[in-house]
Design a protein around this motif. Sequence first.
Motif, PDB file in Angstrom:
ATOM      1  N   ASP B 402       1.408   0.393   6.739  1.00  0.00           N
ATOM      2  CA  ASP B 402       1.157   1.748   7.220  1.00  0.00           C
ATOM      3  C   ASP B 402       1.928   2.027   8.504  1.00  0.00           C
ATOM      4  N   ARG B 405       5.372   2.741   7.484  1.00  0.00           N
ATOM      5  CA  ARG B 405       5.456   4.078   6.868  1.00  0.00           C
ATOM      6  C   ARG B 405       5.398   5.180   7.926  1.00  0.00           C
ATOM      7  N   ARG B 408       8.694   5.322   9.728  1.00  0.00           N
ATOM      8  CA  ARG B 408       9.734   5.881   8.865  1.00  0.00           C
ATOM      9  C   ARG B 408       9.578   7.398   8.776  1.00  0.00           C
ATOM     10  N   TRP B 409       8.308   7.834   8.656  1.00  0.00           N
ATOM     11  CA  TRP B 409       8.043   9.272   8.550  1.00  0.00           C
ATOM     12  C   TRP B 409       8.567   9.984   9.794  1.00  0.00           C
TER      13      TRP B 409
END
Lengths: 468, 424
Positions: B402, B405, B408-409
């Motif tokens: 997470d 992620r 990256r977002w």
Amino acid sequence: MSTSDTIPAKAQLVVIGAGPGGYSAAFRAAELGLSVTIVDPGVNPGGVCLYRGCIPSKALLHVARLISESEESAIVGITFGKPKIDVERVREWKNEVIDKLTGGLGSKVDKLKIDYVRGKARFKGKNTLCITTADGTEADMGFEQAIVATGSRPILLPGIDAASKRIIDSTGALEVADVPKSLLVIGGGYIGLELGSVYAALGSKVSVVEMTEGLLPGCDRDLVSVLKRRLDTKFEAIMLNTRVAELKEQKNGVRVTLEDKQGQQSTKRFEKVLVAIGRQPNTESLGLETTSIRLDDKGFVEVDGQQRTAEPHIFAIGDIAGEPMLAHKAYGEAQVAAGAAAGRKEVFDPRAIPAVVFTDPEIAWCGLTETAAREQKVKVKTVKMPWRSNGRTLTLGRDDGMTKLIVDPQTERVLGVAVAGPGAGELIAEGVVAIEMAAVGEDLRKSIHPHPTLSETIYEAAQMLFKD
Amino acid sequence: MSLEITVPEVSEGIESGTVVTITVAVGDQVEIDQTLLELETDKAVVAIPSPQAGKITEIKVSEGDQVDVGSVVMLMDTDGETAKAEPEEEAEPEEKPEEVSHKKTLPDLNTVRRGDMVAPAAPSVRRLARDLGVDIYQVQGTGPGGRISETDVRHFVRDTMQRITGGGPAPKSIGEFPGLHAQRPLPDFTRWGEVSREPLSRIRELTADAMSYAWSTIPMVTQYDKARITSIEKYRNEFNQQAAEEAKLTMTAILVKICAAALKVFPQFNSSLDLASRELILKQSVHIGVAVDTPGGLLVPVLREADRKGVEKLALELNEIAAKTRDRKISPADMEGGTFTISNLGGIGGTAFTPLVYAPQVAILGVSRSEMQPVWDGREFVPELILPLSLTYDHRVIDGADGARFMRWICRTIENPLQLVMKG
């Protein structure tokens, strides 16, 4: 005492001035292991206090006391003839007292292996002093730390010749060159009243002129009035609210023009005039401008709680470091400065610096005064114990005197003590201890005081704080 | 007319503070809202403004004093005419000159002389206090008339030590983990050369407390990533050419917006862990703290409802609150309630660093200095401005995947800001 003929090139700690502040700082620093050099123009340590202040004036006041007691003893059935006063012998005896004390200090300088340079010092930057010895030799001396204790001198009236034989200052008066028939004292402060008392006892007709509305400005009025009642009988005149407009030296006296509050002028003639209008710190010829040391707006050196100036390795103590200009304040500051110079945690934080006026009766006070409490709007409770009923007072053939306690109304913590009466200067020490120890009224009334003594008045005043 | 100036309520729950600076002197003519003194509370240094214009006639506190909310600190003459006629010296406290000439932020026990009718203690007791480094004015006397005894000083030291080392009843401020900040005895450093000691400022004390709490209780992981910011920087520079000084767009403001959006997508990053009740507290609002470097230490003012504001508005608010923080005019309330924090050290430099989570938050984004780097676009190396980012998160709440992620977002959104509006 052995003094150095040569000026050392470097000093670990140099003390400039060997008055009460200077010599006690030097002694303390030497005891703490510092290598100390004193620079002072005097043959022996002593300064104003011993040579031209406290000590000679007290010696002369003792003489005055003897004379007035012999006069007043008739009431207890003892009559002396009119005293014969040998002014020369009085002066000699006074000088013997001074020599004994200053000589004692000199030998302590030797004992502590302190370097004593006779001369004057002036800063040349923050790490160097230029020293001029008594014989005119001049040389530079480096130092690691310095304690400046150059004291103060009497303020002269503008336009008066300092060498005048008729218009003199306290230094001149203490010489006792002669006893003038009439003497005008300008200034109703403690110096003027003490010296006025001496000359009055020696036989001068003494008048005092004071610009403000009362003697001893700043001191509580009830204390002053105890003194004034007696001075009124000893002095020719006490002129309050009066200004000296003009002093004119003539061949057999000084013509003085006085001006009262309404602007009315009158002219009187006195054989001598004593100017006692205050003292000023000796900061001028020290070369302080070559350092970053700052003076405040009254001309005193600015210091912090450790007596450090803006140059942290240079300390200032005594009269040049601010009011009150008293030897015992200088002693206290000397201990702090010497300790701090030796790396100790010291701070000058007295709760009470006693003030004593050595007139007859004496006036002494410490801590908060009623006057200051009013000005600062501090709520206080005050008790006053008149001496009339004190056994010891009466057995001394006196009935004047008063002991006053000023306490916090909530906690009854002692904030101020004031005493007027013979021996007040000795009694006030108890007040100082009480304030420093944060004593409360109960402490004083539960401490047993010896009977019959004047000290009982403190105990009795403390009793007055309690209704039960 | 004489006006009593009292300590206002600076923040909820704050009952007292320490006077750190007095910015006016007796006799000063002050304007309304002019800063009179600065108060250091548990949460911040707060400037106390003048409620009215007038002349300061008395200052009742000195630097280093502890004052309570509602207590009178100064007196002011609000009538300009009479103010001039009055003698200035009258109301001045006796000890004033020393304090003015030796202005210091914190009282140095060795050098400060203070009003002598307070702190009733014998010279020997005062000396003991000085030797132990105790400010005698903080010691409560138990003797008659409030007299401070040697025992009172010793008890003061004992209580203070217990508070710091957690040896006894712990006070509420660091009550969670008694013993947490226990320190081993220090060697005598003077054996190796001269040292000096200075008291910790309140900010430093609180930072130390918060950091050691976080370090010793939160298992933290840091995730590193890079974002290409060539185009966003181009837009930012163009925007700033038109913008007024206070509206200048900073990379931090853009990141506040992007993080706010990310927190909506990844709500577990906008949470706090309640171990006692075994729950995760998910917060519906997004308040983003921004670390600000001030001369007094690190402070973290908070931008409220960052998810509901546009970048322009956030930039404006950020510039204002950062300036206020640096001038130490920020109120403690402005630093409360953050749900996520950004620490941007890019202005100073560095390629990467590991920020520490600001508990009870669970994540913090660190920003380092952007750098022009060659990037392979599939055919050739093209110059791209690269922004290094580091995300530290509470591994009890957030899994590594997470974390990756989330990062990256953020990077993708920096590179393609369109992503911000894709889901409303």
